[in-house]
Design a protein around this motif. Structure first.
Motif, PDB file in Angstrom:
ATOM      1  N   PRO A 388      -4.748 -21.247 -45.221  1.00 20.00           N
ATOM      2  CA  PRO A 388      -3.499 -20.936 -44.914  1.00 20.00           C
ATOM      3  C   PRO A 388      -3.089 -20.124 -43.619  1.00 20.00           C
ATOM      4  O   PRO A 388      -2.006 -20.366 -42.966  1.00 20.00           O
ATOM      5  CB  PRO A 388      -3.136 -20.027 -46.254  1.00 20.00           C
ATOM      6  CG  PRO A 388      -4.170 -20.370 -47.256  1.00 20.00           C
ATOM      7  CD  PRO A 388      -5.303 -20.965 -46.448  1.00 20.00           C
ATOM      8  N   GLN A 389      -4.079 -19.552 -43.180  1.00 19.45           N
ATOM      9  CA  GLN A 389      -4.004 -18.563 -41.921  1.00 19.45           C
ATOM     10  C   GLN A 389      -3.849 -19.519 -40.570  1.00 19.45           C
ATOM     11  O   GLN A 389      -3.149 -19.209 -39.953  1.00 19.45           O
ATOM     12  CB  GLN A 389      -5.301 -17.710 -41.575  1.00 19.45           C
ATOM     13  CG  GLN A 389      -5.493 -16.293 -42.696  1.00 19.45           C
ATOM     14  CD  GLN A 389      -6.418 -15.826 -42.036  1.00 19.45           C
ATOM     15  OE1 GLN A 389      -6.848 -15.601 -40.898  1.00 19.45           O
ATOM     16  NE2 GLN A 389      -6.930 -14.606 -43.008  1.00 19.45           N
ATOM     17  N   HIS A 390      -4.329 -20.695 -40.927  1.00 17.36           N
ATOM     18  CA  HIS A 390      -4.285 -21.655 -39.783  1.00 17.36           C
ATOM     19  C   HIS A 390      -3.223 -22.559 -39.716  1.00 17.36           C
ATOM     20  O   HIS A 390      -2.999 -23.070 -38.709  1.00 17.36           O
ATOM     21  CB  HIS A 390      -5.681 -22.490 -39.790  1.00 17.36           C
ATOM     22  CG  HIS A 390      -6.971 -21.570 -39.279  1.00 17.36           C
ATOM     23  ND1 HIS A 390      -7.115 -21.501 -37.876  1.00 17.36           N
ATOM     24  CD2 HIS A 390      -7.676 -20.823 -40.016  1.00 17.36           C
ATOM     25  CE1 HIS A 390      -8.369 -20.780 -37.713  1.00 17.36           C
ATOM     26  NE2 HIS A 390      -8.641 -20.300 -39.200  1.00 17.36           N
ATOM     27  N   GLN A 391      -2.204 -22.406 -40.793  1.00 22.07           N
ATOM     28  CA  GLN A 391      -1.017 -22.908 -40.723  1.00 22.07           C
ATOM     29  C   GLN A 391       0.014 -22.039 -40.467  1.00 22.07           C
ATOM     30  O   GLN A 391       0.981 -22.615 -39.984  1.00 22.07           O
ATOM     31  CB  GLN A 391      -0.702 -23.392 -42.321  1.00 22.07           C
ATOM     32  CG  GLN A 391      -1.710 -24.554 -42.800  1.00 22.07           C
ATOM     33  CD  GLN A 391      -1.584 -25.792 -42.270  1.00 22.07           C
ATOM     34  OE1 GLN A 391      -0.390 -26.399 -41.953  1.00 22.07           O
ATOM     35  NE2 GLN A 391      -2.420 -26.547 -41.733  1.00 22.07           N
ATOM     36  N   CYS A 392      -0.177 -20.808 -40.121  1.00 27.37           N
ATOM     37  CA  CYS A 392       0.817 -19.985 -39.307  1.00 27.37           C
ATOM     38  C   CYS A 392       1.472 -20.500 -38.367  1.00 27.37           C
ATOM     39  O   CYS A 392       0.741 -20.910 -37.106  1.00 27.37           O
ATOM     40  CB  CYS A 392       0.373 -18.628 -39.248  1.00 27.37           C
ATOM     41  SG  CYS A 392      -0.330 -17.571 -40.854  1.00 27.37           S
ATOM     42  N   ALA A 393       2.739 -20.515 -38.219  1.00 25.59           N
ATOM     43  CA  ALA A 393       3.521 -20.901 -37.187  1.00 25.59           C
ATOM     44  C   ALA A 393       3.287 -22.569 -36.712  1.00 25.59           C
ATOM     45  O   ALA A 393       3.877 -23.037 -35.795  1.00 25.59           O
ATOM     46  CB  ALA A 393       3.292 -20.210 -35.758  1.00 25.59           C
ATOM     47  N   LYS A 394       2.411 -23.354 -37.409  1.00 24.45           N
ATOM     48  CA  LYS A 394       2.075 -24.522 -37.250  1.00 24.45           C
ATOM     49  C   LYS A 394       3.171 -25.598 -38.256  1.00 24.45           C
ATOM     50  O   LYS A 394       3.467 -26.588 -37.863  1.00 24.45           O
ATOM     51  CB  LYS A 394       0.954 -24.803 -37.868  1.00 24.45           C
ATOM     52  CG  LYS A 394      -0.136 -24.069 -37.129  1.00 24.45           C
ATOM     53  CD  LYS A 394      -0.270 -24.528 -35.526  1.00 24.45           C
ATOM     54  CE  LYS A 394      -1.417 -23.683 -34.654  1.00 24.45           C
ATOM     55  NZ  LYS A 394      -2.458 -23.253 -35.284  1.00 24.45           N
ATOM     56  N   LEU A 395       3.675 -24.889 -39.157  1.00 25.45           N
ATOM     57  CA  LEU A 395       4.872 -25.628 -39.908  1.00 25.45           C
ATOM     58  C   LEU A 395       6.248 -25.196 -39.266  1.00 25.45           C
ATOM     59  O   LEU A 395       6.505 -24.087 -39.035  1.00 25.45           O
ATOM     60  CB  LEU A 395       4.818 -25.289 -41.304  1.00 25.45           C
ATOM     61  CG  LEU A 395       3.344 -25.346 -42.108  1.00 25.45           C
ATOM     62  CD1 LEU A 395       3.383 -24.904 -43.505  1.00 25.45           C
ATOM     63  CD2 LEU A 395       2.917 -26.971 -42.006  1.00 25.45           C
ATOM     64  N   THR A 396       7.234 -26.250 -39.314  1.00 25.86           N
ATOM     65  CA  THR A 396       8.434 -26.005 -38.999  1.00 25.86           C
ATOM     66  C   THR A 396       9.239 -25.517 -40.220  1.00 25.86           C
ATOM     67  O   THR A 396       9.312 -26.192 -41.140  1.00 25.86           O
ATOM     68  CB  THR A 396       8.853 -27.424 -38.638  1.00 25.86           C
ATOM     69  OG1 THR A 396       8.281 -27.817 -37.518  1.00 25.86           O
ATOM     70  CG2 THR A 396      10.528 -27.079 -38.107  1.00 25.86           C
ATOM     71  N   ARG A 397       9.849 -24.279 -39.907  1.00 25.16           N
ATOM     72  CA  ARG A 397      10.505 -23.608 -40.999  1.00 25.16           C
ATOM     73  C   ARG A 397      12.005 -24.416 -41.438  1.00 25.16           C
ATOM     74  O   ARG A 397      12.531 -25.150 -40.688  1.00 25.16           O
ATOM     75  CB  ARG A 397      10.973 -22.085 -40.771  1.00 25.16           C
ATOM     76  CG  ARG A 397       9.832 -21.088 -40.877  1.00 25.16           C
ATOM     77  CD  ARG A 397      10.098 -20.118 -40.215  1.00 25.16           C
ATOM     78  NE  ARG A 397       9.900 -20.126 -38.621  1.00 25.16           N
ATOM     79  CZ  ARG A 397      10.025 -19.087 -37.860  1.00 25.16           C
ATOM     80  NH1 ARG A 397      10.535 -17.975 -38.290  1.00 25.16           N
ATOM     81  NH2 ARG A 397       9.947 -19.176 -36.240  1.00 25.16           N
ATOM     82  N   ASP A 398      12.326 -24.155 -42.828  1.00 22.40           N
ATOM     83  CA  ASP A 398      13.550 -24.991 -43.091  1.00 22.40           C
ATOM     84  C   ASP A 398      13.570 -26.160 -43.057  1.00 22.40           C
ATOM     85  O   ASP A 398      14.539 -27.023 -42.747  1.00 22.40           O
ATOM     86  CB  ASP A 398      14.879 -24.307 -42.424  1.00 22.40           C
ATOM     87  CG  ASP A 398      15.020 -22.857 -42.615  1.00 22.40           C
ATOM     88  OD1 ASP A 398      14.602 -22.301 -43.860  1.00 22.40           O
ATOM     89  OD2 ASP A 398      15.364 -21.884 -41.920  1.00 22.40           O
TER      90      ASP A 398
END
Length: 663
Positions: A388-398
C-alpha cells in the motif's frame, strides 16, 4: 468405454447417424486404432458417469479443467447445462489403462461449464492434477490435408468395453467455422465412448489440441454401422478465451449474487503475515475505527463496491489492514494473478479526505506459511510494488484505476489465508476513503472447502458420539437412546464394515423412545475457516439400514437422517442452521431437514445428497457439521452410514458467469 445399454439406442439418429446433444448421453473408441504407448498421451482423460451409466473421453487443458463434449453431461431432458453434473462423474487422467493402471490421477467433477454456442464443456476437477502436464490448445485451426491423431477410450471394432486408450491417424478434409471433417488414413473410426476425446496436431516435440470428437456414423464400430467412416471434430482453437475465463479462481463484484465479504470493518490482526491496525481511527468522530463495508454509492460495474475509510493519526507509523475474505482453499500457480479496480477519493469528492491519503491503499494477501503479498516484492502492471505504501500518489484520485499483480514469481505453491484491503503510510495524517470493485484471483488451484471420506490421511472425525447440545440453532438431543441396551446413547463413530469409497465410513445409530418428539443431533466436524460463496454446496452419501440388514432397526427410521450445518455470520454474530432453512433443498426438491428425508431415502442403498448453500448462506462461516436424526412420529431403532462428505465451490462469481454466458 462402457455405456449403459438403455442409453445407447438414443445416441445416434437413424437418418443422420450422428451424435446428438438432445440424447440422454453420448458415447463416441477409436475403431481400428492402435494401443497407445504408455505415457504417450497422458493428458487424455476418461470420464465415467453414474453407476456405469455413461462414459466419455476428454483432455486435460489445465490442472483442474478437462475439456470434453457438453452432451456427455445431458440431463434427463437431454440438455446439458452449467452447474453440478447430473450424474456423479469421475475423471481418470494420466493412465493408458484407466482401470487397474498405475500413476496418473483420479478426481471427481465438481462443476460442469457449458460453452454457450458449441458442444463443448469444461469439467472442473475437485482435485488438481499435478503429475500430468495439460495439453496446449492450438492457436489456429488445421488446414485441409493436415494429419491429426485422434484418441479415445471408447468401443473398437472388436471390443465392446475396452480398457485401454486407442489412437489413430486422420487427415483433415474440410474446415468450417465450428468443425473439422476428417478421414482415417487407415482403418480408424470414432465410436461410442470416444465423445469429447481429442484431435491432436503435432508441433515439434509436443501436441496441440485442435478439436474434440463431435459427430460420427460409427462405421467400423462393434455392433454398429458399416461403410466409410464419417467423422466431424468440434474446433477448439478459437475457445481459448472462454477456457481462460473459467480457470478456477475467486471473483466478486460485490453485487447481491456475488461472494459476500466474510467480515465488515474487522482488523486483520492475526500473527505471521497479517497486518493489524496502528495509528488509524474512524474517518469522522462518530465512526469507531477504520471501515471496510459494501456500499451502493460508487461502483466500477453494477451498483455496489467495497468502501474503505479511516483517519491516519500518526505522522510516523500508521496502517490499517482490514480483512475481507477467507480464501484458504486457493493455492497460487505460476500463472496466477490478483486484479481489482480501485477508486481513491480526494477532498473534492469527500470533505473528510486529506491530500493523497486515499491512494495509499492496496489489496493484500496473507499466506498460510506466514508470508504476505505486500512484503514479497511483487509489482503491478505499472511496475509499482503491491505494498500500500508504494501505491501512494501512484493512483489517480476520483477515477477507477485497474491494478493487476502477477503472483506466480513470488508466491507459487503458497496457499492464501486472508484477503485484506490495506491502508499503509509512514508519513502523513488525515482522512482517507475510496472503493474497491471487481476483485479477482485468477488461475489458481482450488481445493474443496472441506472433504472427508474418513480414510487414513483425510480429515478425521472431530467428535465421537457427542450430542450438539448447544442452544438454538444447535440441534440437541431428546428422547433418543442407544440402539441396544449395552449402548448408552446415540452413536456416531467411524467403522470399516461398510463404505461408499475406500474402507471407512461414518456409522450413526440410536433408538427413538417417543412417538411425538424425538431427535439426536451429533457433532461430527468443526471445519474451521470454511465460508460459503454463491456456488458452494454440500454433498454426501448416506446408507440407511433396514431391519433386513440390521435386526435392531425399525421400519424406515434410518432414513430420517441428514447432515446439518451450523453457520455463523461474522459481522453480526448471528447463527443459523441448515435444517430449518426452507430454501435449502436437495436435488429432488426435498428439504435438508432430517425429518423431511424420512421415507425419501432408499434403505440398504447408497443415496447421494447434494444441497446448494450459496443462496441462503453466502458469506457465512460453517462452524459445525452435525449428523441429525429427527422424527416426530415413530419409535424404535435406526442405523446407517455416511461417507464422502464434501463442501465444494464452483469458483466463479455469479455476475462473472452471467457475463460469460452472454458473450
Amino acid at each position: 468405454m462402457r455405456v449403459h445399454r438403455r442409453v445407447r439406442a438414443a445416441l445416434f439418429t437413424a437418418s443422420a447417424l450422428v451424435l446428438t446433444t438432445a440424447s440422454t448421453g453420448p458415447a463416441l473408441a477409436v475403431a481400428g486404432g492402435a494401443d497407445t504407448a504408455e505415457g504417450a498421451l497422458p493428458f487424455v482423460a476418461r470420464l465415467d458417469m453414474g453407476d456405469s451409466q455413461r462414459s466419455c473421453s476428454g483432455v486435460l487443458v489445465s490442472p483442474q479443467l478437462v475439456l470434453t463434449a457438453a452432451s456427455c453431461f445431458a440431463g434427463a431432458d437431454g440438455v446439458a447445462t452449467t452447474g453440478a453434473p447430473p450424474l456423479t462423474t469421475t475423471v481418470t487422467v494420466g493412465r493408458t489403462v484407466p482401470s487397474g493402471g498405475a500413476g496418473g490421477a483420479v478426481s471427481g467433477v465438481g462443476q460442469v461449464i457449458r460453452h454457450p454456442q458449441r458442444d463443448l464443456a469444461l469439467a472442473r476437477l475437485e482435485k488438481a492434477v499435478t503429475t500430468v502436464a495439460p495439453v496446449a490448445i492450438a492457436p489456429s485451426a488445421p488446414a485441409a490435408g493436415d494429419e491429426l491423431i485422434l484418441a479415445g477410450f471408447g468401443r473398437t471394432g472388436t471390443e465392446w468395453v475396452p480398457n485401454r486408450l486407442k489412437s489413430a491417424a486422420f487427415t483433415v478434409d474440410t474446415v468450417t467455422a465450428t468443425g473439422l471433417a476428417v478421414t482415417p488414413t487407415g482403418s480408424g473410426g470414432i465410436c461410442k465412448g470416444d465423445a469429447g476425446g481429442p484431435a491432436l496436431r503435432r508441433s515439434g516435440d509436443a501436441y496441440q489440441l485442435v478439436g474434440l470428437h463431435w459427430k460420427s456414423n460409427q462405421a467400423g464400430c462393434l455392433g454398429e454401422a458399416t461403410g466409410a467412416p464419417l467423422v466431424t471434430e468440434a474446433r477448439v482453437d478459437d475457445v481459448q478465451d472462454w477456457v481462460r475465463a473459467n480457470l478456477p479462481g475467486f471473483a466478486t463484484g460485490f453485487e447481491a449474487a456475488d461472494a459476500r465479504a466474510n467480515w465488515v470493518s474487522a482488523a486483520d490482526t492475526g500473527a505471521n503475515g497479517h497486518g493489524g491496525v496502528t495509528g488509524v481511527g474512524g474517518i469522522i468522530s462518530t465512526v469507531a475505527g477504520p471501515e471496510l463495508a459494501t456500499r451502493a454509492e460508487q461502483a466500477h460495474s453494477g451498483t455496489t463496491a467495497l468502501m474503505y475509510s479511516g483517519k491516519d493519526t500518526s505522522a510516523t507509523r500508521s496502517y490499517a489492514y482490514m480483512k475481507a475474505f477467507s480464501l484458504r482453499n486457493l493455492t497460487i500457480r505460476p500463472s496466477s494473478t490478483l486484479s481489482y479496480w480501485i477508486f481513491p477519493q480526494s477532498v473534492a469528492s469527500n470533505s473528510n479526505v486529506t491530500g493523497a491519503n486515499s491512494t495509499c491503499v492496496a489489496v493484500d494477501l496473507s499466506f498460510t506459511d506466514g508470508t504476505n503479498l505486500r512484503d514479497s516484492g511483487a509489482t503491478d502492471q505499472n511496475g509499482n510494488r503491491a505494498h500500500p505504501q508504494h501505491q501512494c500518489a501512484k493512483l489517480t484520485r476520483d477515477t477507477w484505476n485497474e491494478v493487476i499483480v502477477p503472483l506466480g514469481a513470488v508466491a507459487n505453491g503458497k496457499t492464501v489465508d486472508t484477503l485484506a484491503v490495506a491502508y499503509d503510510q509512514a508519513a502523513g495524517t488525515g482522512g482517507y476513503r475510496g472503493y474497491v470493485d471487481d476483485l479477482a484471483l485468477s488461475d489458481v488451484l482450488a481445493a474443496n472447502h472441506f472433504g472427508s471420506g474418513l480414510e487414513t490421511g483425510e480429515t478425521a472425525l472431530g467428535f465421537t458420539s457427542t450430542a450438539d447440545s448447544g442452544t438454538s440453532p444447535h440441534g440437541g438431543l431428546l428422547n433418543v437412546g442407544g440402539i441396544i441396551g449395552s449402548v448408552t446413547g446415540p452413536e456416531l463413530a467411524t467403522r470399516t464394515e461398510r463404505a461408499y469409497t475406500g474402507t471407512t465410513a461414518l456409522m450413526y445409530s440410536g433408538k427413538d423412545n417417543n412417538s411425538t418428539k424425538s431427535y439426536a443431533y451429533m457433532k461430527a466436524f468443526a471445519p474451521g475457516s470454511v465460508f460459503v460463496r454463491p456456488g458452494t454446496r454440500l454433498t454426501y452419501r448416506v446408507f440407511p439400514q433396514s431391519v433386513s440388514s440390521n435386526s435392531n432397526v425399525t421400519g424406515g427410521n434410518s432414513s430420517c437422517v441428514a447432515l446439518d450445518l451450523i453457520f455463523l455470520d461474522q459481522p453480526t454474530g448471528a447463527q443459523a442452521n441448515l435444517r430449518d432453512t426452507a430454501v435449502a433443498v436437495d436435488r429432488k426438491g426435498v428439504r435438508a431437514h432430517p425429518g423431511a428425508q424420512c421415507g425419501k431415502l432408499t434403505l440398504d442403498t447408497w443415496n447421494e445428497i447434494t444441497v446448494d448453500l450459496g443462496s441462503a448462506f453466502n458469506g457465512k462461516q460453517i462452524t459445525l457439521i452435525d449428523v441429525g436424526y429427527d422424527q416426530a412420529a415413530g419409535t424404535g431403532g435406526y442405523r446407517g452410514y455416511i461417507d464422502d462428505i464434501r463442501i465444494t465451490d464452483s469458483g466463479v462469481a455469479a455476475s462473472v458467469a452471467a457475463s460469460l454466458a452472454a458473450s
